[in-house]
Design an enzyme around this catalytic site. Structure first.
Site, mmCIF file in Angstrom:
data_model
loop_
_atom_site.group_PDB
_atom_site.id
_atom_site.type_symbol
_atom_site.label_atom_id
_atom_site.label_comp_id
_atom_site.label_asym_id
_atom_site.label_seq_id
_atom_site.Cartn_x
_atom_site.Cartn_y
_atom_site.Cartn_z
ATOM 1 N N GLU A 264 0.847 -1.193 0.000
ATOM 2 C CA GLU A 264 0.000 0.000 0.000
ATOM 3 C C GLU A 264 0.884 1.245 0.000
ATOM 4 O O GLU A 264 1.870 1.298 0.731
ATOM 5 C CB GLU A 264 -0.926 0.002 1.224
ATOM 6 C CG GLU A 264 -1.932 -1.132 1.211
ATOM 7 C CD GLU A 264 -2.914 -1.094 2.381
ATOM 8 O OE1 GLU A 264 -2.835 -0.137 3.190
ATOM 9 O OE2 GLU A 264 -3.754 -1.990 2.486
ATOM 10 N N HIS A 283 -8.127 1.311 1.505
ATOM 11 C CA HIS A 283 -8.031 1.095 2.953
ATOM 12 C C HIS A 283 -8.952 2.057 3.707
ATOM 13 O O HIS A 283 -8.514 2.846 4.561
ATOM 14 C CB HIS A 283 -6.586 1.266 3.431
ATOM 15 C CG HIS A 283 -6.272 0.451 4.654
ATOM 16 N ND1 HIS A 283 -5.071 -0.195 4.832
ATOM 17 C CD2 HIS A 283 -7.000 0.168 5.764
ATOM 18 C CE1 HIS A 283 -5.072 -0.832 6.003
ATOM 19 N NE2 HIS A 283 -6.232 -0.613 6.582
#
Length: 530
Positions: A264, A283
């Site tokens: 990420e 997220h």
């Protein structure tokens, strides 16, 4: 005395900041967006640091953090914290698992609806100027089977929402009790393959560990029902992303929705970006105003409790000790540490095995924290002040010291007793302690009954059992200006070996110890300092 300093390295809710700053008991500094080098420079001043997902608490930062006692993660995952190094350094790592429970469960359920009804694709089509409904046929949730892998807080909340929509819920969680499963109205399966074969939808809600990494890999995806839809709002790495992309491309998996990823932000060249029927969100599980406020307040309260009260909540490398539990076992913690320190000075240096035996009422509580306190006391002679309750188990492992626990429900001679035994060089050395009301006493040494106060200086002698020995020892100590506070005597048989335990007002000097050791009737003399 200056109050402990807390660094807020990532933004938290204002109510969380206010909670930390309440009554000025803590000195709070908010410095966000700092680099690792910046943090290394300033971290020595702080007792606690609070982060979210942006700031990484690395080994370099922890090694520079000479005063750091607590790391607070305002959220659930602690992937951005070097927990192993923190544990070795004796730093407690806490998270805030309750604050984003509802937010994440709702997001998972939203993604469940999205993949069932192809809502993102429909929205993109309308925004793109098209009106082609034939490729947007979805499926109902009613009467479908949802398989949940991991039935913690979030998995449990998701199951409630699914049941309200008329879904059948299967649950795979090796730690979930049958009674808890019944109360949640879910069907507990023993093997994950059973869930994979039966589920129309699968949602993951388990921590990322060595055992759960790629829990859905190519082999397991092949065992799922054709047309299955998969949701992951838990941790990146639970799903083999390439295997999932291949399974969607082949048509075996009808769709998926991911809120978390192995890397990420998601790399620009990730194969996931090009896969149809795959919903991707960045997220967002905890990204609600309510969740951010809740986790900020929760972590602030945990930091205050740890620094100001000594209570531990939601620690990932320590057992939780709330105020009620601490009040119950607090005396055992202090006594256990002293017994550990006593045994370390009585036993040889190279100990292979340390056993901790609990008997009586103490078995009614979780003794994990007591065991850690014993270890702290036992290992401080080897590790000094750097050893604490957090890193003591890791330090023991590094020494090759094996720790075992045994339990006796029968109270025996005492309603509560803690006995430590160290195995070294082919023999066992032990010490036992019990409470006389609220007063702790050492009640056995090497299985011989004694009574001594666990404080100050203690002289332990093994001597020949013959008339006049007590007088000779007292006279010898008196000649060197050492006063006896209390004395306890024990012998195996008349004329055999006696054990003499003396609480002294001051430590005997080298000359006195040498004189004691030169006596033919004294087989051993050891000074214990508590």
């Amino acid at each position: 005395m200056n109050p402990p300093k807390v660094l807020i390295a990532d933004s938290i809710s204002q109510r969380g900041v206010d909670e930390l700053s309440r009554d000025n008991a803590l000195e709070v500094s908010a410095k966000t967006g700092l680099s690792e080098a910046d943090l290394v420079k300033i971290i020595p001043d702080f007792s606690a640091i609070i982060v979210r997902s942006q700031t990484k608490v690395t080994g370099a930062i922890l090694n520079a953090a000479t005063r750091l006692r607590v790391i607070g993660r305002a959220g659930v995952g602690v992937d951005n914290v070097d927990v192993d190094t923190a544990t070795r350094r004796g730093v407690i790592v806490m998270n805030a698992p309750g604050g984003n429970t509802i937010s994440t469960a709702e997001h998972a359920f939203s993604l469940l609806l999205c993949v069932a009804r192809k809502i993102p694709a429909a929205d993109a089509m309308i925004h793109g100027g098209s009106w082609n409904r034939k490729n947007l046929e979805g499926v109902e949730l009613y009467n479908k089977t949802l398989g949940i892998i991991g039935m913690g807080r979030i998995g449990s909340e998701l199951s409630r929402r699914a049941i309200a929509f008329g879904m059948r819920v299967l649950a795979f969680d090796p730690y979930l009790s049958a009674s808890r499963a019944r109360s949640l109205q879910v069907e507990l399966v023993e093997e994950i393959d059973e869930l994979l074969a039966a589920a129309d939808f699968i949602s993951l809600h388990t921590p990322l560990t060595a055992e759960t990494r790629h829990i859905l890999n190519a082999a397991r995806l092949a065992k799922t029902k054709r047309g299955v839809r998969i949701i992951n709002c838990a941790r990146g790495g639970l799903i083999d992303e390439q295997a999932l992309a291949d399974a969607i491309s082949s048509g075996h998996v009808a769709g998926a929705a991911l809120d978390v990823f192995e890397t990420e932000p998601l790399p620009a060249d990730s194969p996931l970006r090009k896969i149809p029927n795959l919903v991707l969100t960045p997220h967002l599980g905890a990204s609600t105003a309510e969740a951010q406020e809740s986790v900020g307040i929760e972590i602030a309260q945990s930091i205050r409790a740890a620094l100001l009260e000594g209570t531990i909540r939601n620690a990932v490398n320590m057992p939780t000790l709330d105020a009620k539990t601490l009040a119950l076992i607090g005396p055992h913690l202090r006594f256990g540490e002293k017994l550990g320190r006593f045994l370390s000075q009585l036993a040889p240096r190279r100990v292979d095995l340390l056993n901790i035996n609990y008997s009586g009422k103490v078995n009614d509580v979780d003794t994990t924290a007591i065991t850690r306190a014993v270890l702290k006391g036992f290992l401080q002679s080897a590790g000094g002040n750097e050893v604490n309750e957090v890193n003591a188990p890791a330090f023991a492992e590094s020494l090759g010291l094996k720790i075992t626990e045994t339990r006796l429900s029968a109270p025996g001679d005492y309603s509560d007793m803690l006995e430590l035994s160290a195995s070294a060089e082919g023999k066992d050395i032990s010490v036992g302690g019990a409470f006389f009301g609220i007063t702790p006493r050492i009640v056995s040494i090497n299985a011989r009954p004694v009574e001594a106060r666990p404080q100050g200086v203690i002289l332990v002698l093994e001597n020949t059992d013959r008339p006049g020995m007590v007088g000779r020892i007292g006279t010898l100590l008196g000649q060197h200006g050492v006063n006896i506070a209390t004395m306890s005597l024990s012998r195996n048989q008349a004329g055999g070996t006696a054990l003499t335990v003396l609480n002294l007002d001051s430590a005997p000097g080298e000359e006195l110890l040498k004189e004691i050791g030169n006596s033919d009737d004294i087989r051993s003399a050891q000074v214990i300092q508590l």
